[in-house]
Design a protein around this motif. Sequence first.
Motif, mmCIF file in Angstrom:
data_model
loop_
_atom_site.group_PDB
_atom_site.id
_atom_site.type_symbol
_atom_site.label_atom_id
_atom_site.label_comp_id
_atom_site.label_asym_id
_atom_site.label_seq_id
_atom_site.Cartn_x
_atom_site.Cartn_y
_atom_site.Cartn_z
ATOM 1 N N LEU A 51 0.870 -1.174 0.000
ATOM 2 C CA LEU A 51 0.000 0.000 0.000
ATOM 3 C C LEU A 51 0.910 1.228 0.000
ATOM 4 C CD1 LEU A 51 -2.720 -1.025 2.589
ATOM 5 C CD2 LEU A 51 -3.096 -0.525 0.180
ATOM 6 N N VAL B 35 2.249 -4.751 3.600
ATOM 7 C CA VAL B 35 1.383 -5.387 4.599
ATOM 8 C C VAL B 35 1.203 -6.858 4.232
ATOM 9 C CG1 VAL B 35 0.058 -3.344 5.280
ATOM 10 C CG2 VAL B 35 -0.669 -4.676 3.308
ATOM 11 N N ASP C 127 2.509 -4.887 9.321
ATOM 12 C CA ASP C 127 1.878 -3.584 9.125
ATOM 13 C C ASP C 127 2.989 -2.567 8.919
ATOM 14 O OD1 ASP C 127 0.495 -1.253 9.146
ATOM 15 O OD2 ASP C 127 -0.214 -1.420 11.212
ATOM 16 N N PHE D 41 2.863 0.535 7.250
ATOM 17 C CA PHE D 41 2.596 1.931 6.900
ATOM 18 C C PHE D 41 1.738 2.619 7.965
ATOM 19 C CE2 PHE D 41 -1.183 -0.008 5.561
ATOM 20 C CZ PHE D 41 -2.117 0.918 5.131
ATOM 21 N N VAL E 30 -0.918 4.656 8.841
ATOM 22 C CA VAL E 30 -2.233 5.265 8.645
ATOM 23 C C VAL E 30 -3.084 4.841 9.846
ATOM 24 C CG1 VAL E 30 -4.293 5.302 7.149
ATOM 25 C CG2 VAL E 30 -2.013 5.154 6.139
ATOM 26 N N LYS F 114 -8.779 3.705 9.201
ATOM 27 C CA LYS F 114 -8.693 3.947 7.756
ATOM 28 C C LYS F 114 -8.032 2.782 7.037
ATOM 29 C CE LYS F 114 -8.579 8.977 7.320
ATOM 30 N NZ LYS F 114 -7.748 10.115 6.936
ATOM 31 N N LYS F 115 -6.990 2.230 7.679
ATOM 32 C CA LYS F 115 -6.204 1.249 6.925
ATOM 33 C C LYS F 115 -6.859 -0.128 6.874
ATOM 34 C CE LYS F 115 -2.928 0.139 10.630
ATOM 35 N NZ LYS F 115 -1.570 0.409 11.094
ATOM 36 N N MET G 70 -8.678 -0.403 3.708
ATOM 37 C CA MET G 70 -7.700 -0.380 2.605
ATOM 38 C C MET G 70 -7.042 -1.750 2.443
ATOM 39 S SD MET G 70 -5.935 3.294 3.399
ATOM 40 C CE MET G 70 -4.695 3.261 2.129
ATOM 41 N N MET G 71 -6.696 -2.334 3.585
ATOM 42 C CA MET G 71 -6.040 -3.641 3.517
ATOM 43 C C MET G 71 -7.014 -4.712 3.027
ATOM 44 S SD MET G 71 -3.342 -3.865 6.660
ATOM 45 C CE MET G 71 -4.278 -3.121 7.946
ATOM 46 N N THR H 120 -0.856 -1.033 16.645
ATOM 47 C CA THR H 120 -0.288 -0.122 15.634
ATOM 48 C C THR H 120 1.040 -0.669 15.151
ATOM 49 O OG1 THR H 120 0.935 1.129 17.273
ATOM 50 C CG2 THR H 120 -1.332 1.843 16.812
#
Lengths: 368, 386
Positions: free
Chosen positions: B252, B257, B292, B294, B296, B300-301, B304-305, B379
């Motif tokens: 991403l 990821v 993980d 990145f 974000v 939100k992520k 996206m993932m 995180t």
Amino acid sequence: MTDVEQGKVSSGQVVLMYFVFRLFTMAVLLPLVSTGTAGRDSWLSALLVGVWTALITLPMLLLARRFPTEAPAAYLPRVVSRPVAVVIGILFAWYFLHLAVIELRQFADVLNTALLRETPSLLLTGLMLAVVAYAMDQGLEVIARSTQIIASAIIAIALFVLGLSAIHWRLENLAPVLANGWRPVLVTSFSPLGWFAETVIVLFLFPYISDKHTLPGKLYAVIAASAVILAAFGTAAPAMFGAAEAQRQTFVGLTIIRSISVAGFLERLDPLLIVALISGVFVKAGVLLYLAALVLAQTFGLQSYRGLVLPISVLALGFSRIVFESTLEARHFFAPHVMTPYALSITTGLPLLVLAVAALRGQRGGAS
Amino acid sequence: MKRLALTALALCLALAPGCYDLTELTELGLIESVAIDTSAAGEGYEFTAEFMTPADRGDDAIQGKGFEPWLASADGPTLHAAINHIRRRVSRLPFYQHAEVVVFGRPLAQRGLTSALDLLTRDSRGRRTLRLVVTEGTGREALAATSGLETTAAGALVGLLEIQQTMGYSRMVSLNEFMLMATSEAGMGLLPLVRAAKQPGSAAGEDEPLLEVAGLGIFDGDRLVGTVEGPAARGVLWLRGELGRGALFGTLPGGQVSAEFSGVSSRTRAAFVRGEPAIRVEIQGRLTLLEDGFGVPLVKKVPMMEDLFEAQVRTEVEAALDEVLRGMRADVFGFADALHRSDHRQWQRLKGSWREWLAGLNVEVDVKLSLGHLGLTTTRILFGGP
């Protein structure tokens, strides 16, 4: 005339005999699947078999209750004349002998196919017949008590196997339901009827039942239970192998049990089938050959059936060698258009005929 | 006296336990796996069996005091003749009942497996729980390859396939399952594909070939019509809903990821729309985050993932449909059975021309993966420093 059998059995013991008959045939042949054409709808046919069996059993029960204390050989001459009574007696004795011989042959064939490939089937059948003959000689009460013990083991095995096989069922193999309509389901429902008509044994054992009034209820309960278990087997085979593959199996019950594998360690359960097979054939051949001897002795007025035990056992041994040339020929005989009319004409046709004549003449035996 | 005679007779029975079929353990050659190939002459069969003795399965074997399983081969005009001919080379009675795997060589698989399948399902020494495998070369080469951590090729094959069952690009198929596929409405099936290959980095002459799982062999009836590997092989298993666990990874904006999928299931909905077959496959699964990379915010992520991994699954599924359905015109996805179940009469009309329909069949695929587990941390690593 003194009866050649003095023993008494309970209605529960008699219906257990019939239940063992049913489970034995399911474990070996499962004609519903092997000779039927309903495929994935076999389970529906099984439920219909229960209905047909309940209907064909009715004349047998009515006739038995009309002459509750007399053996058929005692009242048949009064109802249909002595010569006809002798013919009917011989026909039933033949039917019981023939059925026992078929079961003995199937027993030897399964053992020769699955386990004891080198052991001569003559030896397998002969050893079994030696035990059966001993039980026959001991009388009805011994056979009935043995059945009680054996039935519990066979019922437990049948339920255990069905439960484990359910892990492998793919119920989507049973859809679409009734894709080819009701016709194959109906035709297939006649396939096991020849075997289910073995309820005729109650006609001959009725005089020796101590609690006669409870027999009809118990018998119909066992017929219903047999149909449900048959439906479960009729579900298991196509659900596990697909309809086409299930029909290709010579011994469907054997293939089901050999295909069970639970968690990689609970498998190779064939010995359970062998236990059910050996004990089941003992009960079935024992009861049928006993009835063959009993009916012959009563028909010809012998003082005891025991003198016939050895000749009938030897006859069964020899006959089991020639009854079928091969499993293919056996399969042809078990087809619904051969086995079912043959069995029904004797087990249902003859009692119905005698019942009709007795009813028209208003003949009745003594009260129980 | 009578009782005594009966007791003596009963005791005599103990002397005759199945004497006709009696075979001493020391007279048995246990067969662990078998390979079935075409014979050198072409038309016939070559049969190879991997033998052990009962002693090899004893305490010494368990303690790792090694032994070498022994391969014996024979050929014949029919498979049964080849199996019988092997007796000329084996000093013990071959015991097939414990065999675990049957390996079909590629040339034989391409010629057709009817005779072999018939024998395996007919002979009472075989079981429908036997595992079937197809290999890229000959079956004998596969059995002769190094078994890695295992002592026998059978052990290696079963171990590899059990892991694939949960991890990856192939699956275990029993004789019964293959027969079910072959006799289904489509009449097409699949088997795990293995090969004997050198490990990466080994020079010529070094290392024996090692058994590895390559993908899936695709069968039309009894004949191998093609093989699929990598993403396309996994695509087949996504469509069939037969994946246990496995990894998905991607990039991403901002980092890499990866996640582990589990609980995969698929549901095929088939219907006839204006007389034409319409297929929709719904694939579902759960994701557990493993990497993980990145930064974000979590809310939100996650979507996206999920989008990223769902797209990856769709890519693998499309690869499978391209290679198998459109390329080989093979339906190993159960579409024919689904159509049969949805409308029996329309299916009977279509059945004869099903292969022609496959190349242009419109298959709608809906993938829904939910990332429900974040592992033991929430995180990405928050590095300190200025």
